[in-house]
Design a protein around this motif. Structure first.
Motif, PDB file in Angstrom:
ATOM      1  N   PRO A 163      51.033  54.422  25.970  1.00 38.47           N
ATOM      2  CA  PRO A 163      49.884  54.735  26.846  1.00 38.47           C
ATOM      3  C   PRO A 163      49.973  56.136  27.442  1.00 38.47           C
ATOM      4  O   PRO A 163      48.966  56.860  27.504  1.00 38.47           O
ATOM      5  CB  PRO A 163      49.960  53.649  27.927  1.00 38.47           C
ATOM      6  N   GLN A 164      51.160  56.514  27.892  1.00 41.50           N
ATOM      7  CA  GLN A 164      51.353  57.843  28.486  1.00 41.50           C
ATOM      8  C   GLN A 164      51.084  58.940  27.455  1.00 41.50           C
ATOM      9  O   GLN A 164      50.406  59.943  27.759  1.00 41.50           O
ATOM     10  CB  GLN A 164      52.786  57.952  29.006  1.00 41.50           C
ATOM     11  N   LEU A 165      51.585  58.769  26.249  1.00 38.76           N
ATOM     12  CA  LEU A 165      51.390  59.776  25.207  1.00 38.76           C
ATOM     13  C   LEU A 165      49.928  59.869  24.792  1.00 38.76           C
ATOM     14  O   LEU A 165      49.402  60.967  24.563  1.00 38.76           O
ATOM     15  CB  LEU A 165      52.275  59.452  23.997  1.00 38.76           C
ATOM     16  N   GLN A 166      49.254  58.726  24.701  1.00 35.49           N
ATOM     17  CA  GLN A 166      47.836  58.745  24.352  1.00 35.49           C
ATOM     18  C   GLN A 166      47.024  59.430  25.446  1.00 35.49           C
ATOM     19  O   GLN A 166      46.091  60.187  25.154  1.00 35.49           O
ATOM     20  CB  GLN A 166      47.342  57.324  24.111  1.00 35.49           C
ATOM     21  N   ALA A 167      47.376  59.178  26.699  1.00 35.88           N
ATOM     22  CA  ALA A 167      46.665  59.824  27.805  1.00 35.88           C
ATOM     23  C   ALA A 167      46.868  61.332  27.778  1.00 35.88           C
ATOM     24  O   ALA A 167      46.002  62.095  28.232  1.00 35.88           O
ATOM     25  CB  ALA A 167      47.144  59.247  29.132  1.00 35.88           C
ATOM     26  N   ALA A 168      48.010  61.773  27.220  1.00 37.54           N
ATOM     27  CA  ALA A 168      48.297  63.208  27.137  1.00 37.54           C
ATOM     28  C   ALA A 168      47.673  63.853  25.904  1.00 37.54           C
ATOM     29  O   ALA A 168      47.881  65.047  25.669  1.00 37.54           O
ATOM     30  CB  ALA A 168      49.809  63.424  27.140  1.00 37.54           C
ATOM     31  N   GLY A 169      46.941  63.072  25.118  1.00 37.34           N
ATOM     32  CA  GLY A 169      46.228  63.636  23.980  1.00 37.34           C
ATOM     33  C   GLY A 169      46.789  63.312  22.613  1.00 37.34           C
ATOM     34  O   GLY A 169      46.243  63.769  21.597  1.00 37.34           O
ATOM     35  N   GLU A 170      47.861  62.529  22.545  1.00 37.65           N
ATOM     36  CA  GLU A 170      48.401  62.127  21.245  1.00 37.65           C
ATOM     37  C   GLU A 170      47.562  60.977  20.701  1.00 37.65           C
ATOM     38  O   GLU A 170      47.542  59.876  21.266  1.00 37.65           O
ATOM     39  CB  GLU A 170      49.866  61.696  21.370  1.00 37.65           C
ATOM     40  N   GLU A 171      46.871  61.191  19.571  1.00 41.78           N
ATOM     41  CA  GLU A 171      45.942  60.187  19.064  1.00 41.78           C
ATOM     42  C   GLU A 171      46.608  59.165  18.156  1.00 41.78           C
ATOM     43  O   GLU A 171      46.056  58.087  17.916  1.00 41.78           O
ATOM     44  CB  GLU A 171      44.799  60.865  18.299  1.00 41.78           C
ATOM     45  N   PHE A 172      47.754  59.495  17.600  1.00 38.24           N
ATOM     46  CA  PHE A 172      48.413  58.625  16.620  1.00 38.24           C
ATOM     47  C   PHE A 172      47.411  58.200  15.533  1.00 38.24           C
ATOM     48  O   PHE A 172      47.291  57.024  15.178  1.00 38.24           O
ATOM     49  CB  PHE A 172      49.032  57.402  17.296  1.00 38.24           C
ATOM     50  N   ALA A 173      46.693  59.195  15.020  1.00 38.00           N
ATOM     51  CA  ALA A 173      45.697  58.929  13.988  1.00 38.00           C
ATOM     52  C   ALA A 173      46.373  58.489  12.699  1.00 38.00           C
ATOM     53  O   ALA A 173      47.414  59.034  12.306  1.00 38.00           O
ATOM     54  CB  ALA A 173      44.853  60.173  13.738  1.00 38.00           C
ATOM     55  N   HIS A 174      45.810  57.507  12.041  1.00 35.35           N
ATOM     56  CA  HIS A 174      46.349  56.996  10.789  1.00 35.35           C
ATOM     57  C   HIS A 174      46.358  58.104   9.746  1.00 35.35           C
ATOM     58  O   HIS A 174      45.342  58.793   9.546  1.00 35.35           O
ATOM     59  CB  HIS A 174      45.511  55.817  10.305  1.00 35.35           C
ATOM     60  N   LEU A 175      47.487  58.300   9.077  1.00 34.30           N
ATOM     61  CA  LEU A 175      47.619  59.426   8.160  1.00 34.30           C
ATOM     62  C   LEU A 175      46.668  59.343   6.970  1.00 34.30           C
ATOM     63  O   LEU A 175      46.309  60.363   6.396  1.00 34.30           O
ATOM     64  CB  LEU A 175      49.063  59.524   7.658  1.00 34.30           C
ATOM     65  N   ALA A 176      46.261  58.142   6.598  1.00 36.97           N
ATOM     66  CA  ALA A 176      45.352  58.007   5.453  1.00 36.97           C
ATOM     67  C   ALA A 176      43.897  58.056   5.872  1.00 36.97           C
ATOM     68  O   ALA A 176      43.084  58.761   5.274  1.00 36.97           O
ATOM     69  CB  ALA A 176      45.637  56.706   4.698  1.00 36.97           C
ATOM     70  N   SER A 177      43.542  57.323   6.919  1.00 38.02           N
ATOM     71  CA  SER A 177      42.134  57.212   7.304  1.00 38.02           C
ATOM     72  C   SER A 177      41.719  58.209   8.369  1.00 38.02           C
ATOM     73  O   SER A 177      40.527  58.498   8.517  1.00 38.02           O
ATOM     74  CB  SER A 177      41.852  55.794   7.813  1.00 38.02           C
ATOM     75  N   GLY A 178      42.668  58.745   9.144  1.00 40.41           N
ATOM     76  CA  GLY A 178      42.330  59.634  10.252  1.00 40.41           C
ATOM     77  C   GLY A 178      41.847  58.921  11.491  1.00 40.41           C
ATOM     78  O   GLY A 178      41.503  59.556  12.491  1.00 40.41           O
ATOM     79  N   ARG A 179      41.847  57.604  11.472  1.00 42.30           N
ATOM     80  CA  ARG A 179      41.341  56.825  12.597  1.00 42.30           C
ATOM     81  C   ARG A 179      42.341  56.834  13.747  1.00 42.30           C
ATOM     82  O   ARG A 179      43.514  56.494  13.559  1.00 42.30           O
ATOM     83  CB  ARG A 179      41.088  55.390  12.149  1.00 42.30           C
ATOM     84  N   PRO A 180      41.928  57.201  14.973  1.00 40.31           N
ATOM     85  CA  PRO A 180      42.852  57.165  16.110  1.00 40.31           C
ATOM     86  C   PRO A 180      43.299  55.737  16.409  1.00 40.31           C
ATOM     87  O   PRO A 180      42.522  54.776  16.252  1.00 40.31           O
ATOM     88  CB  PRO A 180      42.025  57.732  17.261  1.00 40.31           C
ATOM     89  N   LEU A 181      44.513  55.596  16.860  1.00 43.02           N
ATOM     90  CA  LEU A 181      45.051  54.278  17.153  1.00 43.02           C
ATOM     91  C   LEU A 181      44.208  53.558  18.201  1.00 43.02           C
ATOM     92  O   LEU A 181      43.995  52.337  18.108  1.00 43.02           O
ATOM     93  CB  LEU A 181      46.505  54.418  17.636  1.00 43.02           C
TER      94      LEU A 181
END
Length: 585
Positions: free
Chosen positions: A125-143
């Motif tokens: 949660p902290q990393l996502q709030a800081a702008g880390e999207e963890f987007a799927h490498l194949a689809s580009g969809r943010p977590l």
């Protein structure tokens, strides 16, 4: 270390969690080594270890490592052999503590260090709030848009934590999710006092680590031309004899089975890679610059590997619970096998209420096999409802038993569904990950970040193809002149192919393009495929995107890790110039 040594013999004793239990003892007792490494982790393993930790909160590591250490820890301490493994999984601190208890019972006192910082799950949660999207490498969809709750999230750490632990005097270094190659790069950087920007030397160690990470696959295991080996059974595990300039010799202990040849090493270099620029957290290794040469019996020299600055991101392995699955296999025999398969499918769909009864229903025909007059219709159902794909599916299938195709019988059917997970590969900024070495006395050592630069994925531009060879041509299996090694890359599959002389490689380059591969592998006909050339290895590498769906744990293919894809391709009949079919001496 005060003075770099002339060479460092790094031995592998595990290629996965479940590999040969005796390998550690074989490597320690079979001849001189300086470092014993073991690779226990894969994306699927992290999910397995999470399930283990649900049963035992103190677990979450590879327990087989402890059994191996009972056999060899005393000898390793006596001989000064360092032990570096990623067996810590989700709980490296727990494994370090257990190893300490085991050592104390044997009246041994090893200096045990472990590496922390790869587990990002509490910080998501902290990393996502800081702008880390963890987007799927194949689809580009943010977590955040996926609506799922990960149960594991581990960044792939690099080698410098291992190096720092060894510099601090550790006898045993236990890691969680580091890259497989880091188990070799870390000890090499320690032994030769490399700097973080010694790109070529580091890249050479990455190549060495990649070659030995899967154990006996570098010494004749899973090898296309296994019938040419004198002793293919029980191959010895590999050793990387590292040198200060980043070159190495791949070898094995004398008298052990298998073989170390340019071909066995080439096969493993091609295993589970993507483009020839192979990114690791500490360096990008250019596998297309690697050169191999036979340096004597069971000795292959690997040199010339060029390196580039490390990427500014780290790969992250996330897993989440996908639901439940169940599989049944109908055996079809005799005449009209395809008609029987259609009948079985129709009966099944009638019994369950159609395809929409489950979140996913995969039905595929294996065969017909003309030599046996049989085929198999394999049915896999997946759904969030355990009961629906468990007892309800089993009851529906059983209910068709006396009203189905002639000769109907089942090879596999169960009322019990199994839980499966889904792998979500992503990237995170390297600056967001803070690895630390933890020594036995609680001292913590921060691991510095290597110099980095943004990673730009560039498609390799192939060279002009060689002129076509003159005829006549003969229709024979592709594998007559081509070796292959294949495996999984998340939801993708790679298949590397190589030849053993220049004329055959010239023909292969001109013959096997993406469209030809689609013809030979019909299940890949509608999928995106990338093709890369590695001329120094006389090799091509193909990546079939999406072949494994949502990854190994969720795939409905009979071979969910694509291990057999290369051999399937080698069995395809193609037109090969007769001049290439000369017998090998």
């Amino acid at each position: 270390m005060t003075q770099p040594r002339p060479s460092l013999r790094i031995a592998n004793c595990s290629g996965f969690y479940g590999d040969r239990p005796s390998a550690a003892r074989e490597m320690v007792e079979g001849g001189p080594i300086d470092v014993l490494t073991g690779d226990y982790l894969a994306e699927l393993t992290m999910l397995i270890l999470w399930k283990a930790r649900q049963r035992d909160p103190e677990g979450g590591y590879a327990v087989s490592f402890l059994a191996q250490m009972r056999e060899v820890l005393g000898t390793c301490l006596e001989r000064g052999i360092k032990v570096v493994v990623n067996a810590g999984g989700l709980n490296p601190a727990g494994l370090a503590a257990k190893l300490g208890e085991l050592a104390a019972l044997a009246e041994l006192a090893p200096k045990i260090a472990h590496l922390e910082g790869d587990d990002l799950l509490p910080r998501l949660p902290q990393l996502q709030a800081a702008g880390e999207e963890f987007a799927h490498l194949a689809s580009g969809r943010p977590l955040a848009d996926a609506g799922v709750r990960p149960v594991t999230a581990n960044a792939y750490l690099g080698a410098w934590g291992i190096t720092e632990a060894l510099r601090a005097g550790a006898d045993v270094v236990i890691c969680g999710r580091v890259t497989d190659a880091s188990l070799v790069v870390g000890p090499a950087a320690w032994a030769f006092d490399w700097a973080p920007d010694d790109w070529d030397w580091l890249a050479g160690a990455v190549a060495a680590g990649h070659i030995i990470e899967c154990g006996a696959q570098a010494t004749g295991g899973n090898y296309s031309f296994f019938t040419e080996l004198d002793r293919p059974v029980h191959p010895g595990f590999p050793i990387a004899e590292m040198y200060a300039d980043g070159s190495c010799v791949i070898t094995k202990h004398p008298g052990t089975g298998g073989a170390v040849t340019v071909d066995t090493v080439t096969a493993q270099l091609l295993y589970e890679i993507d483009r020839p620029s192979y990114p690791n957290p500490d360096v990008i290794a250019r596998f297309d610059t690697a050169r191999l040469s036979q340096d004597g019996p069971d000795r292959v020299r690997v040199h010339g590997v060029r390196g580039e600055p490390a990427p500014d991101t780290l790969k992250v392995c996330l897993n989440y619970q996908g639901g439940y699955r169940n599989t049944a296999a109908f055996v079809l025999t005799g005449l009209e096998l395809e008609a029987k398969a259609r009948f079985a499918e129709a009966a099944l769909l009638d019994a369950v209420g159609g395809r929409d009864a489950f979140a996913e229903l995969d039905i595929r025909l294996d065969g017909p096999h003309t030599s046996t007059g049989t085929a198999r219709l394999v049915v896999t159902a997946k759904d969030p409802d355990q009961q629906k794909v468990g007892r309800a599916l089993f009851t529906a299938i059983a209910g068709t038993g006396l009203s189905n195709y002639p000769g109907c019988h089942l090879e596999q059917a169960s009322p019990h569904a199994s839980e499966y997970g889904i792998y979500w590969p992503a990237l995170v900024s390297g600056d967001a990950v803070h690895p630390e070495v933890v020594l036995a006395d609680g001292t913590r050592i921060s691991v510095p970040r290597p110099p980095v630069r943004p990673y730009v994925m560039k498609e390799d531009v192939p060279a002009d193809p060689a002129p076509p060879l003159p005829g006549p041509y003969v229709r024979v299996p592709l594998g007559t002149v081509v070796g292959a090694r294949s495996g999984d890359k998340g939801g993708d599959a790679n298949v590397g192919l190589w030849t053993r002389d220049d004329p055959a490689y010239g023909w292969l380059r001109g013959f096997l393009d993406v469209e030809r591969l689609r013809e030979l592998l019909p299940e890949a006909a509608e999928l995106a495929i990338s093709r890369y050339e590695l001329p120094n290895l006389r090799a091509l590498n193909f990546v079939v995107h999406g072949l494994l769906g949502e990854g190994v744990a969720a795939s409905t293919r009979p071979d969910p890790q694509a291990k057999s894809l290369g051999e399937q391709l080698r069995a395809c009949l193609v037109e090969i110039p007769q001049a290439l079919l000369k017998p090998r001496t």
